[in-house]
Design a protein around this motif. Structure first.
Motif, PDB file in Angstrom:
ATOM      1  N   SER A 121       0.710  -1.174  -0.014  1.00 45.08           N
ATOM      2  CA  SER A 121      -0.088  -0.035  -0.143  1.00 45.08           C
ATOM      3  C   SER A 121       0.823   1.295   0.108  1.00 45.08           C
ATOM      4  O   SER A 121       0.365   2.542  -0.063  1.00 45.08           O
ATOM      5  N   VAL A 122       2.260   1.065  -0.275  1.00 43.81           N
ATOM      6  CA  VAL A 122       3.012   2.152   0.140  1.00 43.81           C
ATOM      7  C   VAL A 122       3.575   2.506  -1.247  1.00 43.81           C
ATOM      8  O   VAL A 122       3.684   1.949  -2.321  1.00 43.81           O
ATOM      9  N   SER A 123       3.506   4.163  -1.494  1.00 41.67           N
ATOM     10  CA  SER A 123       3.830   4.444  -2.836  1.00 41.67           C
ATOM     11  C   SER A 123       5.330   4.868  -2.774  1.00 41.67           C
ATOM     12  O   SER A 123       5.943   5.478  -2.320  1.00 41.67           O
ATOM     13  N   TYR A 124       5.857   4.024  -3.834  1.00 41.10           N
ATOM     14  CA  TYR A 124       7.188   4.118  -4.111  1.00 41.10           C
ATOM     15  C   TYR A 124       7.608   5.060  -5.250  1.00 41.10           C
ATOM     16  O   TYR A 124       6.764   5.422  -6.340  1.00 41.10           O
ATOM     17  N   PRO A 125       8.630   5.826  -5.358  1.00 37.88           N
ATOM     18  CA  PRO A 125       9.197   6.715  -6.512  1.00 37.88           C
ATOM     19  C   PRO A 125       9.461   6.148  -7.699  1.00 37.88           C
ATOM     20  O   PRO A 125       9.853   4.903  -7.803  1.00 37.88           O
ATOM     21  N   ALA A 126       9.103   6.595  -8.660  1.00 41.41           N
ATOM     22  CA  ALA A 126       9.414   5.997 -10.012  1.00 41.41           C
ATOM     23  C   ALA A 126      11.042   5.987 -10.344  1.00 41.41           C
ATOM     24  O   ALA A 126      11.532   6.764  -9.753  1.00 41.41           O
ATOM     25  N   ALA A 147      10.290   4.988   1.449  1.00 35.71           N
ATOM     26  CA  ALA A 147       9.280   4.170   0.993  1.00 35.71           C
ATOM     27  C   ALA A 147       9.560   2.787   1.403  1.00 35.71           C
ATOM     28  O   ALA A 147       8.483   2.056   2.029  1.00 35.71           O
ATOM     29  N   PHE A 148      10.750   2.355   1.375  1.00 38.42           N
ATOM     30  CA  PHE A 148      11.000   0.963   1.836  1.00 38.42           C
ATOM     31  C   PHE A 148      11.142   0.735   3.292  1.00 38.42           C
ATOM     32  O   PHE A 148      10.415  -0.201   3.733  1.00 38.42           O
TER      33      PHE A 148
END
Length: 454
Positions: free
Chosen positions: A286-291, A345-346
């Motif tokens: 559910s976590v948004s990681y950067p591109a 994010a990690f």
């Protein structure tokens, strides 16, 4: 325009493309060391529709059934084992740009005409007024403020080597030894690892990290671990796909003394066993990681751990380019923002999964820092006294080693290191992994131990 030096470009191309740890790698230039693991035996298992593969290095014969049994046994034996994740920020991160030494009288526009950052534009750093974060390092600042990040503002080693290839090799093998053929994490796995658990040392990427190069146990690399599967043109699923999988397993159960057929059949069985072990879908997030590649690879590490795979050591190359000899300002701003966002994010992803975050410790490192003085191309050249990070829920946070100052430099005009990467490794091995550092780091008794955990 940003420009990397030729050596960094050659080294990156060699490691990511035409040379893997298993294939062997000639010296990039005379006198440069071969990467740890050069010449390791490898077996590649094709597991995905776009040529994706799991590459298994080293270990003993990986007998057909032992592969799957090894995964199961390792997962059952060490469900709460500590995990270490190594993140390489390639190219040489400019520690002075990341942490501006705002109270040093030599930190002026005269030293860095285009790279000087006005103190008012920087972000305050917890526990010190001598340094302040770069404006694009908000994610690093937030982790540090929460006590999730320990910062090494000038880590390195005496008489730093200015070669990307050589200095990186030293960090990978845990010694300033150009002839070392095993990585520091590989030597740890040789002590605690299992013969037939290749994911115990796992690189998320196309080639094995030399830091995982082992002498005894199996380790592995895969670019896209979520895509393990068998494929055949025209067969997408259903009963035909089931028959394809059963056929692979049946071929693998056949024995042969033929030097070609025997290994080929064993590989079919290993691949079938691996697919069975990884048949359950990997957990989502559910976590948004950067591109970008770093975020993608770190997300895969979390998903593999959350699925219960018996990983002890995982490595990720950010494939960034911090080798900013020209036009550094914009490139550094983008790269450090992406790296910070990916690491944040990690950590958030780990903390969102009960019981997982307390098992994982992350080291983020770069092969060296940059020279204090800006060059004539609005960039910086190879230096020393780089920056390093320790990330996790159990780190003490704060700082290890002080900023050495700009008035007393080494004979090359570079920052003096105030912490040593081998001391960091020795401390991690003993305090996190619970092993005697002398078994892993050459001359470990020479190096002090840092109090890293709480």
């Amino acid at each position: 325009m940003h420009r990397s030096c030729d050596e960094f470009t050659r080294a990156s191309a060699a490691r990511s493309g035409r040379a893997t740890a298993g294939d062997g790698l000639p010296a990039i230039e005379p006198g440069m060391p071969l990467p740890a693991g050069t010449g390791m035996t490898r077996r590649s298992l094709l597991l995905g529709g776009a040529g994706l593969a799991l590459t298994i290095f080293g270990g003993r014969a990986l007998a057909p059934q032992a592969f799957a049994e090894g995964l199961d046994a390792a997962a059952a034996a060490a469900p709460d084992a500590p995990v270490i994740v190594s993140v390489f920020l390639s190219g040489g991160v400019d520690s002075i740009a990341l942490l501006a030494p705002v109270e040093d009288p030599r930190y002026t526009r005269a030293l860095r005409p285009s790279l000087f950052v006005e103190p008012a534009a920087t972000l305050p750093a917890s526990g010190t007024t001598a340094m302040r974060w770069h404006p694009s390092a908000a994610a690093f600042k937030e982790l540090h403020d929460r006590g999730r990040l320990t910062v090494f503002p000038a880590i390195g080693y005496e008489h730093a080597n200015g070669s990307h290839f050589t200095s990186r090799h030293f960090y990978e093998v845990g010694a300033t030894d150009p002839d070392s053929a095993t990585g520091w994490l590989g030597r740890y796995l040789d002590i605690v690892g299992e013969d037939h658990n290749p994911v115990q040392g796992f690189t998320v990427g196309p080639t094995l990290s030399p830091s995982l190069a082992s002498a005894r146990v199996a380790v592995a690399a895969a670019e896209a671990p979520q895509a393990y599967d068998f494929v055949s043109p025209g067969i997408e699923g259903g009963p035909f796909k089931d028959e394809l999988v059963r056929g692979h397993a049946a071929i693998g159960r056949l024995t042969s003394t033929d030097p070609v057929l025997g290994p080929a059949r064993a590989m079919h069985r290993d691949a079938a066993d691996l697919r069975a072990a990884l048949s359950a879908p990997l957990p989502g997030t559910s976590v948004s990681y950067p591109a970008g590649r770093l975020g993608q690879r770190l997300r895969d590490v979390v998903r593999l751990l959350a699925a219960g795979l018996p990983i002890r050591c995982a490595t990720v190359d950010a494939t960034a380019d911090f080798d900013t000899h020209a036009g550094q300002r914009d490139t550094f701003t983008e790269q450090i923002a992406e790296a910070g966002a990916a690491l944040a994010a990690f950590q958030a992803d780990l903390e969102s999964r009960p019981g997982l975050a307390d098992r994982v410790l992350t080291i983020a490192w770069s092969e060296f820092g940059r020279r204090p003085e800006e060059n004539g191309s609005a960039g910086t050249d190879h230096g020393a006294g780089g920056v390093g990070f320790l990330l996790g829920t159990r780190v003490r946070g704060g700082w290890v080693g002080e900023f050495p100052g700009l008035s007393r430099l080494d004979v090359e005009g570079n920052l003096l290191p105030t912490s040593d990467f081998r001391a960091l490794y020795a401390s991690v091995i003993e305090q996190w992994m619970g092993q005697d550092a002398a078994q892993v780091i050459p001359e470990a008794a020479r190096f002090q131990r840092y109090a890293l955990l709480r």
